[in-house]
Write an enzyme that holds these catalytic residues in place. Structure first.
Site, short mmCIF file in Angstrom:
data_model
loop_
_atom_site.label_atom_id
_atom_site.label_comp_id
_atom_site.label_asym_id
_atom_site.label_seq_id
_atom_site.Cartn_x
_atom_site.Cartn_y
_atom_site.Cartn_z
N ASN A 23 31.32 2.47 129.54
CA ASN A 23 30.62 2.02 128.34
C ASN A 23 31.51 1.17 127.43
O ASN A 23 31.04 0.62 126.44
CB ASN A 23 30.06 3.21 127.57
CG ASN A 23 28.93 3.90 128.33
OD1 ASN A 23 28.47 3.38 129.34
ND2 ASN A 23 28.50 5.05 127.85
N CYS A 116 13.52 4.26 131.34
CA CYS A 116 14.31 4.72 132.48
C CYS A 116 14.23 6.22 132.55
O CYS A 116 13.51 6.84 131.79
CB CYS A 116 15.75 4.23 132.39
SG CYS A 116 16.71 5.18 131.25
N ARG A 121 13.48 3.93 125.92
CA ARG A 121 14.68 3.45 125.23
C ARG A 121 14.34 2.11 124.60
O ARG A 121 14.59 1.05 125.17
CB ARG A 121 15.84 3.35 126.21
CG ARG A 121 16.26 4.72 126.70
CD ARG A 121 17.32 4.66 127.75
NE ARG A 121 18.67 4.46 127.22
CZ ARG A 121 19.77 4.50 127.98
NH1 ARG A 121 19.67 4.74 129.26
NH2 ARG A 121 20.95 4.31 127.44
N ASP A 304 25.76 12.29 126.86
CA ASP A 304 26.13 12.02 128.25
C ASP A 304 26.81 13.20 128.93
O ASP A 304 26.96 13.21 130.15
CB ASP A 304 27.06 10.79 128.33
CG ASP A 304 26.29 9.50 128.11
OD1 ASP A 304 25.05 9.54 128.12
OD2 ASP A 304 26.93 8.45 127.92
C1 UD1 Z 1 24.67 4.18 124.93
C2 UD1 Z 1 25.44 4.56 126.17
C3 UD1 Z 1 24.82 5.80 126.81
C4 UD1 Z 1 24.71 6.92 125.78
C5 UD1 Z 1 24.03 6.44 124.51
C6 UD1 Z 1 24.03 7.47 123.40
C7 UD1 Z 1 26.27 2.47 127.02
C8 UD1 Z 1 26.22 1.45 128.10
N1 UD1 Z 1 25.38 3.47 127.10
O1 UD1 Z 1 23.34 3.86 125.32
O2 UD1 Z 1 25.64 6.20 127.88
O3 UD1 Z 1 23.96 7.97 126.34
O4 UD1 Z 1 24.69 5.26 124.01
O5 UD1 Z 1 25.32 7.88 123.11
O6 UD1 Z 1 27.10 2.42 126.13
N2 UD1 Z 1 17.01 3.56 119.97
C9 UD1 Z 1 15.91 3.06 119.29
N3 UD1 Z 1 15.82 1.71 119.11
C10 UD1 Z 1 16.77 0.84 119.56
C11 UD1 Z 1 17.89 1.36 120.23
C12 UD1 Z 1 17.99 2.73 120.43
O7 UD1 Z 1 15.03 3.82 118.89
O8 UD1 Z 1 16.62 -0.36 119.36
C13 UD1 Z 1 17.12 5.02 120.21
C14 UD1 Z 1 17.08 5.33 121.71
O9 UD1 Z 1 15.76 5.41 122.17
C15 UD1 Z 1 17.79 6.66 121.77
C16 UD1 Z 1 18.82 6.53 120.64
O10 UD1 Z 1 18.39 5.46 119.81
O11 UD1 Z 1 16.91 7.70 121.49
C17 UD1 Z 1 20.23 6.26 121.13
O12 UD1 Z 1 20.25 5.03 121.82
P1 UD1 Z 1 21.54 4.09 121.82
O13 UD1 Z 1 22.59 4.69 120.95
O14 UD1 Z 1 21.09 2.71 121.54
O15 UD1 Z 1 22.01 4.22 123.33
P2 UD1 Z 1 22.38 3.06 124.33
O16 UD1 Z 1 23.17 2.01 123.64
O17 UD1 Z 1 21.18 2.69 125.10
#
Ligand code: UD1
Length: 415
Positions: A23, A116, A121, A304
């Site tokens: 990540n 996914c 997400r 994670d």
């Molecule tokens: C990243 C990590 C993943 C980890 C996650 C949370 C990478 C490549 N992946 O994923 O391994 O599990 O952080 O620590 O770094 N959300 C929204 N709107 C958005 C974006 C996110 O509602 O525009 C929500 C998601 O649905 C989720 C939460 O925010 O419930 C956390 O997501 P996010 O922190 O964005 O995770 P990722 O960046 O996808």
């Protein structure tokens, strides 16, 4: 489809080394699109997801050279402002290229990453950020397109400290005119590492690692050299693995401060963890006390590691609860652990694990990356040889897992 056959092990003794963070490297590779000059990155883990990101940035115009664990990326010209569906559909973090593309060319077209195995997400917070910086955002034919004549700094409050949105907005803002402030930003070590990388490129960023990040836009960014930080999730997986077994295991290339809640919970569960000069030593008799965990954004307990930790809690002498607050549905490993004899019930966003139980071998399926890791850990303490199907998920995030486990005496076969 490849599968693992894993036999249980009596004791886990020796040393194991953690690789560069998945990540961490992925957004850094995306950030190389921001400059015309070459960037050299060291400690690059050899992972499937890294290969996917290489293909995406090559399609966009990057020249990528890989030698051992180093990578040189040079993007003299953006040939294509569109990321290819075939690769983006394999990995959600390919959306990381959106911010850099938008900043460098004023146009980014990326296929919608979609849902996914760990639930919905959305990308609304990424898009909220791009819009605040002055971009227009459109959807059509499965793509999201962001366009701007120029980006202008803005104050952006994130409703949730999303890792992805914080990275994307931070990268886009590096070349915007004026100052951008991201409030309620994610504080993960990978965000801090990205900020360090961008600063080496000449970006002006302060506050990374806190919930307010301030970026003052610059005209252009230059090339730089950087080493990827150690993978805290791989490290945490090894800590939990050692705790589950009779073990005396030294885990090297680990940053203990990145794993405070995991270490605290393992100690609460009765595991002995000692800091040594070149790593963390775990000494365990495999006897685990029940503990409750709640997943949270950093610095809370990482979502994670929720699945691997649940495998450990199956061994605990009593009942434990796991509350998942970061993702909608991230419990697909439960049915597989139950196939191995675990007693886990889902109650809303919580899982109640009743232990202790003697896990048994079974045919199980890795439903996502970390669910797969949980099954590997469970199979090391199960009675009989476990077959884990769909291990391509595990290959996304664990570099050389078989070799690392074999070095500890584990009988693991890829079929
Ligand atoms: C990243 C990590 C993943 C980890 C996650 C949370 C990478 C490549 N992946 O994923 O391994 O599990 O952080 O620590 O770094 N959300 C929204 N709107 C958005 C974006 C996110 O509602 O525009 C929500 C998601 O649905 C989720 C939460 O925010 O419930 C956390 O997501 P996010 O922190 O964005 O995770 P990722 O960046 O996808």
């Amino acid at each position: 489809m490849q599968k693992y056959i894993i036999e249980p092990i009596e004791e886990l003794n020796g040393e194991i080394e953690v690789d560069g963070a998945k990540n961490g490297i992925l957004p850094i590779m995306a950030a190389t699109l921001l400059s015309t000059e070459p960037c050299i990155i060291h400690k690059v883990p050899s992972l499937k997801d890294v290969g996917v990101m290489v293909e995406i940035i090559r399609h966009i115009g990057a020249n990528v050279d890989r030698a051992k664990s180093s990578m040189t990326v040079n993007v003299p010209k953006i040939k294509n402002s569109e990321a290819p569906y075939d690769y983006v559909s394999q990995m959600r973090s390919s959306f990381d290229v959106m911010g850099p593309l938008l900043a460098r060319t004023g146009l980014a077209r990326v296929p919608l990453p979609g849902g996914c195995a760990i639930g919905e997400r959305p990308i609304d917070l990424h898009l909220k950020g791009f819009k605040a910086l002055g971009a227009s955002v459109e959807f059509g034919h499965g793509f999201v397109q962001a366009k701007a004549d120029k980006l202008v700094g803005a104050n952006i409050y994130l409703d949730f400290p999303s890792v992805g949105a914080t990275k994307n907005i931070m990268m886009a803002a590096t070349l915007a005119e004026g100052v951008t402030v991201i409030e309620n930003a994610a504080k993960e070590p990978e965000i801090v590492d990205l900020a360090i990388f961008l600063s080496k490129m000449g970006a002006k960023i302060s506050g990374s690692g806190t919930d307010t990040i301030r970026i003052t836009g610059v005209k252009e960014l230059k090339g730089c050299e950087h080493a990827t930080l150690p993978d805290r999730i791989e490290a945490g997986t090894f800590l939990i693995m050692a705790a589950m077994n009779k073990s005396n295991l030294l885990i090297k290339n680990i940053v203990p401060s990145h794993l405070k809640p995991v270490i605290a919970k393992l100690i609460e569960a009765g595991v002995n963890i000692k800091e040594e000069e070149d790593g963390l030593r775990v000494i365990s008799d495999g006897k685990i006390k029940p503990v409750d965990i709640t997943t949270l954004p950093y610095p809370g307990f990482p979502t994670d590691l929720q699945a691997p930790f649940m495998a450990l809690l199956c061994l605990a002498d009593g009942s434990s609860t796991v509350l998942e607050t970061v993702f909608e549905s991230r419990f697909s490993h439960i049915s597989e652990l139950n196939r191995m004899g675990a007693k886990i019930k889902i109650e809303g966003h919580s899982a109640v694990i009743t232990g202790p139980c003697q896990l048994q071998s079974a045919d199980v399926k890795a439903t996502d990356l970390r669910a797969g890791a949980a099954l590997v850990l469970a199979s090391l303490v199960a009675q009989g040889a476990t077959t884990i199907h769909d291990i391509y998920h595990i290959d996304r995030g664990y570099n050389g897992l078989e070799t690392k486990l074999r070095n500890l005496g584990v009988h693991i076969t890829r079929v």
